[in-house]
Design a protein around this motif. Structure first.
Motif, short mmCIF file in Angstrom:
data_model
loop_
_atom_site.label_atom_id
_atom_site.label_comp_id
_atom_site.label_asym_id
_atom_site.label_seq_id
_atom_site.Cartn_x
_atom_site.Cartn_y
_atom_site.Cartn_z
N LEU A 27 0.83 -1.21 0.00
CA LEU A 27 0.00 0.00 0.00
C LEU A 27 0.87 1.26 0.00
O LEU A 27 1.90 1.31 0.66
N ARG A 28 0.41 2.28 -0.72
CA ARG A 28 1.10 3.57 -0.67
C ARG A 28 0.28 4.52 0.21
O ARG A 28 -0.87 4.85 -0.10
N TYR A 29 0.91 4.95 1.30
CA TYR A 29 0.23 5.84 2.24
C TYR A 29 0.50 7.30 1.85
O TYR A 29 1.58 7.65 1.38
N VAL A 30 -0.50 8.12 2.04
CA VAL A 30 -0.36 9.54 1.78
C VAL A 30 0.68 10.13 2.73
O VAL A 30 0.76 9.75 3.90
N THR A 31 1.54 11.01 2.22
CA THR A 31 2.54 11.64 3.07
C THR A 31 1.92 12.80 3.85
O THR A 31 0.82 13.28 3.51
N ASP A 32 2.62 13.27 4.87
CA ASP A 32 2.12 14.40 5.66
C ASP A 32 1.93 15.63 4.77
O ASP A 32 0.94 16.36 4.90
N ASP A 33 2.89 15.87 3.88
CA ASP A 33 2.78 17.04 3.00
C ASP A 33 1.59 16.90 2.05
O ASP A 33 0.85 17.88 1.81
N GLU A 34 1.40 15.70 1.48
CA GLU A 34 0.26 15.48 0.59
C GLU A 34 -1.06 15.68 1.34
O GLU A 34 -2.02 16.25 0.79
N TYR A 35 -1.10 15.20 2.59
CA TYR A 35 -2.33 15.32 3.37
C TYR A 35 -2.62 16.80 3.66
O TYR A 35 -3.77 17.25 3.58
N ALA A 36 -1.58 17.57 3.98
CA ALA A 36 -1.77 19.00 4.24
C ALA A 36 -2.26 19.72 2.99
O ALA A 36 -3.16 20.57 3.06
#
Length: 674
Positions: free
Chosen positions: A324-333
């Motif tokens: 699985l590829r998890y969303v990064t903190d920057d992408e989530y922001a």
């Protein structure tokens, strides 16, 4: 060879000896039980005696039949006096060992009777002698109980009464235990059998080697022992369905969960990995796994899978979809900044993220009609229909990105895992035991419900709504988890002193919280079993001075005989924690597995130490500004976030058993009680 046994009080007294004394006691106990038990002339119970360990120290020992039970370690005169004044018995209700200070009860009784004659009412007037006896209250304790006027007066008797009987009386006096129905159980006056039944307070060991191994474990990391109210919950033969145990810090929720696992795997043979033991964090799962080794043998251990919920969910989903590829903190922001723009900037990114996680995704809402009808209780800001319509474009785009593009978050993975497990022909586990449930999201609750088939002993849950640090509000019945009639509160804090607990409760600034099922959990009756020094509050002019003061303080604690592993240091953020760890290492203070534990306040949940230090409790840092919804966006949301920040500090403050040190540089946090 006689059966060896160790009472938890012996380990507590052993842990308070200085290092040289502990070494000498270990050397003597390597020859136990060959060491002779010396009788005490004129003692209340001829089954109590003492064993010489060093020139100054003796162990108090119970020696019925073929058992040798270590009860305490004290200077010679104190040990002899203790053995002379106490007596042993079998508890009438539970069959466990009772230890009574008969001398103290007889000394108090005349004055108590005289005061009782003048009292308008007594605490236990509503209960008959037969009812109290049915609850395990012995004749000598009953005589004193009949003179008690108030709960405060009862508390003065705590150290004279047998522990199980005192707990029963306190729960009765506080209105938290009802009078009993049914027949009185019958137990023979067999002390050896009572010792073997007292599995929560007494550890049985096979010989001196196992005894010395037990003494090598730091007291705060021992999970062999239970207190009476914990034991009743953990070893209940069966629950008809999901059961939940509430309790404040130090009440033993985690150890109760561990022993529930032990009960489940020892009452019947079950296949490997049939029981799931889990929590919400890697750190807690690792601590539970380590502690489980103390109470299960190798064969039993194979029946239990210990893993945190995120890792379990990832395994289930990856089995179907691959890595699985998890969303990064920057992408989530960026995602929530874009969602905010789609509302015309009327609502901030923080508010939108919480609205999506706490309402839209929590309730699996797929369209505007569903959002307009959604229950938002507990979310703070009330939204009119027009406002929800303004919000929906941003929330819908977030749903599209997070649910339809193959980019995952831990919560979306948990929800998908729940759906996959629900499709399986057979459940993944027979029993699921979960610690610290108050911080679980509805998606994680759905995962737990799908992990085991509904039925007796399916889910055993422990938590404390007052320690909630993630803010998710749930109603368990709507998630298919009905705990009605199977909810228990643990009320006695066995970890922290009354002084630490009192300070921490002033930080919390609330006495009630929701109970995860539409009701209210109150802190009424919550109390500490011990007393100690007031928390130490220290301010410094700058961060460097604070860290230098921390190093000096922990060195002083170590010179007082406190093992490095028994010291915990907590900061609000990882950055401050890393700085503290580096400063301590530079000061040649050991940090890590064999040294001091340094971490975040969040990461300290579930852990305990003999002494604890909280650092960086500064104005502008605690509460953490990044954790607060802007007050202008959502005043009530801001208030809820602020209460969660209080809970974080409350959790961290209750990690230390005997001493708490709180420090800051510059101005102190507004959350520090004045």
């Amino acid at each position: 060879m006689a059966q060896l046994a160790v009472h938890v009080e012996f380990l507590g007294e052993f842990g308070r000896l200085d290092p040289a004394q502990r070494d000498d006691v270990r050397a003597a106990l390597a020859r136990f039980p060959e060491l002779p038990v010396e009788p005490v002339p004129g003692g209340r119970d001829d089954r109590l005696g003492t064993v010489r360990l060093t020139e100054e120290l003796r162990a108090t020992v119970a020696a019925p039949d073929d058992v040798r039970l270590l009860l305490g370690v004290r200077p010679e005169a104190e040990a002899v006096t203790w053995a002379k004044h106490h007596a042993l018995a079998v508890n009438a209700a539970s069959g466990v060992l009772d230890v009574t200070d008969v001398e103290e009860l007889e000394r108090l009784l005349p004055d108590y009777r005289k005061a009782a004659e003048e009292a308008p009412a007594l605490l236990f007037d509503r209960l008959t002698d037969q009812q109290l006896h049915r609850l395990g209250i012995s004749a000598d304790v009953l005589a004193v109980a009949r003179t008690v006027r108030t709960l405060d007066q009862l508390r003065t008797l705590e150290h004279a009464l047998p522990e199980a009987q005192y707990t029963t009386l306190h729960l009765l006096g506080d209105g938290l235990l009802l009078s009993p129905d049914g027949d009185q159980p019958s137990y023979a006056d067999d002390l050896a059998a009572a010792i073997r039944r007292s599995q929560g307070r007494i550890a049985l060991v096979d010989g001196p080697v196992e005894l010395l191994a037990l003494l090598a474990i730091a007291p705060s990391r021992l999970r062999v022992f239970l207190h009476p109210e914990q034991e009743t919950v953990a070893y209940r033969p069966s629950y008809a369905g999901p059961a939940i145990v509430f309790g404040g810090p130090g009440t033993g929720k985690s150890v109760t969960a561990l022993h529930r696992v032990r009960h489940l795997v020892t009452r019947a043979e079950i296949p490997p990995s049939s029981v799931l033991l889990t929590s919400f964090s890697d750190e807690l799962a690792a601590a539970l796994e380590r502690d489980l080794e103390q109470i299960l043998d190798a064969g039993q251990r194979t029946t239990v899978r210990v893993v945190n919920l995120d890792r379990l969910a990832d395994e289930v989903v990856a089995e179907r979809h691959g890595a699985l590829r998890y969303v990064t903190d920057d992408e989530y922001a960026r995602l929530w900044a874009d969602a905010s723009r789609r509302t015309g900037g009327r609502y901030g990114p923080h508010f939108l993220r919480r609205e999506w996680e706490g309402v839209v995704f929590a309730q699996r809402i797929a369209d505007l009609d569903g959002y307009l009808a959604a229950d938002r209780r507990g979310r703070g800001l009330r939204l009119a229909t027009a406002q929800r319509q303004q919000l929906w474009p941003g929330l819908a785009e977030a749903s599209r990105v997070l649910l339809a593009t193959g980019v995952w978050t831990p919560l979306t993975v948990a929800d998908q895992a729940a759906q996959l497990l629900a499709e399986r022909p057979e459940p993944l586990f027979r029993h699921v035991v979960v610690d610290e449930v108050q911080d679980l999201h509805p998606a994680q609750w759905r995962l737990l419900r799908a992990a085991a088939a509904a039925g007796p002993d399916d889910l055993f849950l422990t938590g404390d709504p007052h320690q909630r640090i993630h803010g998710y509000r749930v109603h368990l019945k709507t998630l298919g988890i009905d705990v009605e009639g199977r909810s228990t509160r643990l009320t006695v804090n066995y970890r922290t002193t009354a002084q630490i607990l009192g300070w921490a409760m002033r930080v919390l600034a609330e006495s009630d919280s929701d109970d995860l099922d539409g009701g209210v959990d109150s802190m009424r009756g919550y109390r500490s079993a011990g007393r100690g020094a007031d928390p130490e509050l220290v301010g410094y002019p700058n961060a460097a001075a604070e860290l230098a003061g921390l190093a000096e303080a922990v060195r002083r604690w170590h010179s007082d005989g406190v093992d490095w592993r028994e010291i915990g240091v907590a900061a609000r953020t990882p950055r401050v924690a890393r700085g503290a760890a580096a400063a301590l290492a530079d000061a040649r203070v050991p940090v890590g597995e064999d040294g001091i534990t340094v971490g975040t306040m969040h990461g300290m949940k579930g852990l305990e130490f003999r002494r604890a230090a909280l650092i960086g409790v500064n104005d502008g840092a605690v509460p953490d500004p990044s954790a607060l919804t802007p007050e202008d966006d959502d005043p009530l949301g801001y208030a809820l976030d602020l209460q969660e920040e209080r809970s974080v500090l409350f959790v961290a403050a209750t990690r230390g058993r005997e001493l708490l040190r709180v420090s800051w540089w510059g101005s102190p946090s507004s959350l520090i009680p004045r």
